[in-house]
Design an enzyme around this catalytic site. Structure first.
Site, PDB file in Angstrom:
ATOM      1  CD  GLU A  56      40.648  38.006  53.052  1.00 27.16           C
ATOM      2  OE1 GLU A  56      41.539  38.350  52.808  1.00 27.16           O
ATOM      3  OE2 GLU A  56      39.497  38.035  52.838  1.00 27.16           O
ATOM      4  CB  CYS A 247      37.973  39.166  48.930  1.00 27.52           C
ATOM      5  SG  CYS A 247      39.048  39.597  47.623  1.00 27.52           S
ATOM      6  CD  GLU A 381      42.754  43.648  46.313  1.00 28.39           C
ATOM      7  OE1 GLU A 381      41.701  42.844  45.459  1.00 28.39           O
ATOM      8  OE2 GLU A 381      43.747  43.317  46.582  1.00 28.39           O
TER       9      GLU A 381
END
Ligand code: AHR
Length: 667
Positions: A56, A247, A381
């Site tokens: 990420e 995220c 998530e």
């Protein structure tokens, strides 16, 4: 029969103890923990994807890290157009440039005085790291009629006048936009240089997409990746590569979600996105953290191919970060069409024929062959009913169009609890192929979860442990004990390879000056990188993953750190290609643990040849490798012998040990 086996085992042990004593090794075989590996009960296959990587763009993992571009805000598209730049003289910001999605550029004009200059100076990412003797490709899109610019590498060490230590002149000879290149060779090593460009002639010149890359990138590619960092990934031999988040897939709002289509095609025209990690933690605030997408989906697929890992892209499921947005501000289920289409188009981009719309884009970028995509993740998530409601139409459409692609769903941000308990059955109902679990947990959790997967449903979706790391209690930094906890816990992943198909530690990278989250697997500064103890644990598993699980028990129970097991965790595998038995033992206790491992079920003529033992250990549990001292704790290899069927060994306190024996036949 049992008595006979027992006597044989005792004889083996006595014989081995005698041999060991003759070799000067004292083993406490009497108090040894007796483990048995059933060599004749070859169990579930270990998936080639089992141990992998999760990437990420956090901690300056991409821009300023893996992506080797050295110029920050190269297209002047940051909201503050000159962020990262110092300007001097007559500099104007323009917005009608040649790249539609990055319209800004700068105009350097005559300063009006023969002895004054106009120019711009870039600070890079925490400076620009250059190495003595290394070459750097400067490139720029420019227009101007016979104008001369000077490009300099300057030091930034002192408060005195900044000195140029390398420069090249470049003539801009066209009134139309054109790309120019020049190679700078650094005469010295400088971790925090700057790049300065100034106008030497009397006219006007326009500059756009100002770029500087080392020529020595991974595979020498122009829009390339940092070689030492890719090498570290390659050296793990990862089975799967999950990207681009995390995220950042979700975004803080609809506009900032990750949209893969913005990340492909010519780099000059990939639009900028903010990076949510620039403001996520107030105590680690980085207002200059953006995503240029120079490292985009094509590069991710290419990297997966280079390092031999199955690509696993994660796409937004129609939910923006649920921590930051209420359900009523989410994308309505009736508006999911373009999100689903993105998923379908991505499969075409990765695998489609060169005559398809997106297959053609891939081919034009230099990869006509398919990337052979097999997995896709929908959502990161997520939690609550909002998630399955959105995942359902994705699954229906993807299954219909691409039954060959395996779909990864999510069990939310927690390793247990209400949301987790709600989502798993939902994933089973929706027939997700794999479910992504995340756990950033303390030592106590890792010690208690050695048998986590022993009772998972064998008929439901498979497990992808997609993000995990031991976050030591009160010690949120990389240290050996955290890595040991991970090693211990991973014996349970391996033992349950029939249900656990993938596992990836997180996060992968962190810049020592730009991190938001730790611990991380690989740290780096502008010139060097370091592999942490957690890295070595992952590598030891990946290099010794074997092909099939073998049952390993102690008092007929799996060795998972349960009461009475003295902090021991263990697993065993068979490697049919190498004809080798591999046993992994983590001793999480403070005492040395003698173990006696019987390889039961070997045929009469079979025995274990001399083997090797690789250990990872640190006397100081709080220590890890650092950029300054990168090799303090590394795997140590030694040879080990057995009596042919029984290994007697002592596993040192707080040590992870991997034993490997090739099977030999006595003919
Ligand atoms: O790995 C860091 C973050 O942890 C990821 O972005 C997210 O998925 C998780 O909360």
């Amino acid at each position: 029969m049992r008595i006979y086996k027992f006597i044989i085992m005792k004889l083996h042990r006595t014989l081995f103890a005698a041999l060991a004593m003759a070799a000067g090794v004292t083993l406490n075989a009497q108090n040894a923990h007796n483990m048995v590996v059933q060599t004749n009960k070859v169990g579930a296959p270990i998936q080639p994807t089992m141990y992998g990587l999760f990437f990420e763009d956090i901690n300056y993992g991409a821009d300023g890290g893996l992506y080797a571009e050295l110029i920050k805000n190269r297209s002047f598209e940051f909201p503050q157009s000159f962020m990262g730049w110092n300007i001097f003289g007559n500099v104007k910001l323009m917005d009608d440039g040649p790249f539609e999605r990055n319209p800004h550029y700068v105009r350097l004009g005559n300063s009006g005085h023969a002895h004054k200059h106009t120019g711009i100076e870039n600070e890079g990412f925490f400076g620009i790291g250059v190495k003595e003797g290394a070459e750097y490709r400067f490139s720029v899109w420019a227009r101007g009629e016979n104008q001369k610019i000077r490009i300099e590498l300057i030091d930034n060490n002192t408060m005195q006048e900044k000195q140029a230590f390398e420069y090249k002149d470049l003539v801009i000879d066209s009134k139309d936009w054109k790309q120019y290149e020049v190679i700078l060779k650094s005469p010295r090593t400088e971790p925090k240089a700057h790049l300065r460009i100034f106008l030497e002639s009397a006219g006007t010149v326009d500059l756009e997409h100002v770029s500087l890359f080392p020529t020595d990138t991974w595979e020498g590619r122009k829009n390339g990746l940092r070689k030492d960092l890719v090498q570290a990934l390659y050296d793990i031999k990862p089975g799967v590569f999950r990207f681009p988040g995390g995220c950042i897939v979700e975004g803080t709002d609809v506009a900032t979600r990750y949209q893969w289509k913005n990340t492909v095609g010519p780099v000059e025209n990939r639009p900028l996105n903010e990076n949510r990690w620039h403001y996520t933690f107030k105590y680690r605030f980085f207002p200059d953290y953006f995503q240029t997408y120079g490292l985009g989906f094509f590069e991710y697929f290419q990297l997966s191919e280079d390092i031999g890992a199955e690509p696993l892209p994660i796409l937004n499921c129609g939910l923006i970060c649920q921590y930051q947005n209420d359900p009523e501000h989410q994308i309505a289920t009736s508006e999911l069409e373009c999100y689903i289409q993105d998923a379908l188009d991505l499969i075409e981009f990765a695998n489609g024929d060169v005559n398809t719309t997106w297959g053609k884009v891939r081919a034009e970028m230099g990869h006509p062959e398919s990337f052979n995509l097999k997995f896709i993740g929908i959502g990161n998530e997520q939690w609550g009913s909002e998630y399955p409601e959105r995942l359902k139409p994705f699954i229906e459409r993807l299954r219909k169009a691409h039954p060959e692609i395996k779909i990864v769903g999510s069990s939310g941000p927690n390793s247990e609890g209400e949301d987790f308990d709600y989502l798993w059955p939902e994933m089973t109902k929706l027939k997700a192929d794999l479910v992504d679990e995340h756990f950033y947990r303390p030592e106590s959790w890792f010690l208690a979860q050695g048998n986590r997967y022993d009772n998972y449903d064998r008929k439901g979706p498979k497990v992808f442990a997609g993000e995990y790391a031991c976050h030591g209690k009160g010690k949120k930094w990389n240290h050996f004990n955290a890595a040991l906890m991970e090693a211990a816990f991973m014996t349970g992943l391996e033992r349950n390879a029939d249900v656990v198909h993938m596992a990836t530690y997180a996060p992968l990278f962190a810049h020592v000056e730009g991190w938001q989250w730790r611990p991380d697997m690989i740290w780096f500064d502008n010139l060097n990188s370091v592999r942490t103890c957690s890295y070595y644990v992952q590598q030891l598993y990946a290099h010794n993953k074997g092909t099939n699980v073998l049952p390993l028990t102690m008092d007929k129970k799996p060795v998972s750190g349960q009461e009475g097991q003295d902090g021991l965790f263990a697993s065993a595998v068979w490697d049919k290609d190498e004809q080798a038995y591999i046993v992994k033992i983590a001793n999480t206790s403070d005492s040395a643990q003698p173990v006696s491992v019987t390889f039961a079920g070997l045929k009469k003529n079979d025995k274990l040849a001399e083997g090797k033992c690789i250990t990872l250990h640190s006397a100081d549990l709080d220590k890890d490798n650092t950029v300054e001292n990168p090799n303090v704790i590394t795997p140590q290899e030694s040879t080990v012998t057995t009596d042919g069927h029984v290994l007697n060994a002592e596993v040192a306190p707080r040590t992870f040990a991997v034993y490997k024996f090739v099977k030999a036949s006595n003919k």
